[in-house]
Each structure stands twice: as C-alpha cells, then as structure tokens.
Design a protein around this motif. Structure first.
Motif, mmCIF file in Angstrom:
data_model
loop_
_atom_site.group_PDB
_atom_site.id
_atom_site.type_symbol
_atom_site.label_atom_id
_atom_site.label_comp_id
_atom_site.label_asym_id
_atom_site.label_seq_id
_atom_site.Cartn_x
_atom_site.Cartn_y
_atom_site.Cartn_z
ATOM 1 N N THR A 184 -2.724 0.412 -4.901
ATOM 2 C CA THR A 184 -3.583 1.362 -4.192
ATOM 3 C C THR A 184 -2.759 2.442 -3.506
ATOM 4 O O THR A 184 -1.818 2.148 -2.776
ATOM 5 N N ASN A 234 -6.644 3.709 -9.084
ATOM 6 C CA ASN A 234 -5.819 3.211 -7.978
ATOM 7 C C ASN A 234 -5.676 4.191 -6.812
ATOM 8 O O ASN A 234 -5.063 3.861 -5.807
ATOM 9 N N TRP A 241 -10.782 2.733 4.918
ATOM 10 C CA TRP A 241 -10.499 1.788 3.834
ATOM 11 C C TRP A 241 -9.767 0.610 4.450
ATOM 12 O O TRP A 241 -8.858 0.797 5.265
ATOM 13 N N VAL A 299 -7.198 6.444 -3.805
ATOM 14 C CA VAL A 299 -8.344 6.523 -2.895
ATOM 15 C C VAL A 299 -8.211 7.773 -2.043
ATOM 16 O O VAL A 299 -7.211 7.960 -1.352
ATOM 17 N N ILE A 329 0.859 -1.192 0.000
ATOM 18 C CA ILE A 329 0.000 0.000 0.000
ATOM 19 C C ILE A 329 0.890 1.236 0.000
ATOM 20 O O ILE A 329 1.934 1.250 0.646
#
Length: 196
Positions: free
Chosen positions: A57, A80, A89, A82, A30
């Motif tokens: 992401t 991709n 999330w 957010v 991440i």
C-alpha cells in the motif's frame, strides 16, 4: 509498524528507483508520499507505475505540483495506491489522515474544517500527512522566516497525532521537530524509514 516516507521527488526517476528498492524490503509495511512526486504532473503515470510495482500500500497526497483531481483520476487505475487527500485510511489500529496542496498558504479554511471533522470522528492513534509543513518549526524555517501553514500546526496541536509527515520546503529535507508529543518530519526526496 514501519513506514517508508518521502516527498518532493519531482519526477526524479533515479531517486524514485532507490526509494522503490528500499520499500520492497520485508521490514516496510506502508509507503507514504507527501506530494510533489511530479513536475506539474509530467510523468504522473510513470511515477505511479513505479510505486505500484512495490506491491504494498502506497498512501499519496497531491503537492502543489499535482491537482487533487488529477491524483484522484490517476490513482484509481492502481490497486495498491490510495489517494489520501481529505481522506482517512487505517491499518493495525493506526489511522492515516491526509491533506495535500497548500504548499504556499499560511491558512486554509478547508483544512480547518476537515481537521474539526476528524477531531469529532477519528479516535485512537493517528498519523497526519500534509504537503505544507507546520508553522514555526524547523521544517518551515528559511533563513529567519517561518513559511509554513499555521492551520496545519493548529491541527497537529488539536489532533495530537503520533507522527506528522510533510515536505514542500526542499531546504529542510531530513529535518525533524516536535509539537507537543507529535514527531514532525520532512522525509525529503531521499526518504526516511519511520517506526511507530
């Protein structure tokens, strides 16, 4: 889980390209940006395109150089990326909680309300991402003065996340501290790889 975290790049494409190159490596799961990725929203699309190119992401919040409305509008264009501001999330049983803006405030009524809601509704392991650093830590110390956000600190004390990522105070890039069992970090513009 390995997190590549950074903050306060302020549109510097040389640092951004290095961060993107590192984030593309197989060990990173991440990417987290804790705000101020532009200078007053200049080059916002260019920066987001670079982050989108990672192919993983990217959780992002606005800093004091981006408005929540602009981040919301621009992140919708990318699959991709957010927008984590005022959101949650989850991946692999870890919930990421986001709160942007508020770089210069000691208190935030809106954040106080939001963290109360999270305390009622979010259970299990969490990571808190804010732009403002928590008050009275090495992350908010300038000279002899603490300039961080007291409500962010209270939120950390109450939510007890595994990790709290923040920035805003450039002088404290790379600093780490603890509030209870929570590891608090300012990954800075050079970024940090953090393992949960």
């Amino acid at each position: 889980m390995k997190i590549m975290a950074f903050v306060d790049t302020h549109g510097d494409t040389s640092f951004l390209k290095k961060l993107v190159q590192r984030a593309k490596k197989d060990d990173i799961d991440i990417i987290v940006c804790a705000g101020d990725f532009t200078v007053f929203e200049n080059q916002i699309t260019i920066v987001l395109k670079e982050l989108e190119s990672i192919g993983k992401t990217v959780l992002i919040i606005p800093g004091n150089h981006e408005s929540p409305e602009s981040v919301e509008k621009h992140t919708k264009k990318f699959k991709n990326i957010v927008n984590l501001h005022k959101q949650q999330w989850s991946k692999d049983s870890i919930t990421f909680l986001g709160w942007g803006t508020d770089g210069f405030t000691r208190h935030s009524d809106e954040f106080r309300e939001l963290q109360r809601e999270w305390r009622r509704t979010v259970h299990g392991k969490t990571v808190l991402v804010t732009h403002a650093p928590p008050y009275k830590t090495t992350l908010d110390l300038i000279g002899k003065d603490h300039v961080g956000n007291a409500d962010v600190r209270k939120g950390i004390e109450r939510l007890q996340p595994l990790l709290a990522i923040s920035g805003h105070i450039h002088e404290n890039e790379g600093e780490q501290d603890k509030i209870g069992n929570t590891v608090c970090v300012n990954p800075g513009w050079k970024g940090m790889v953090l393992t949960l």
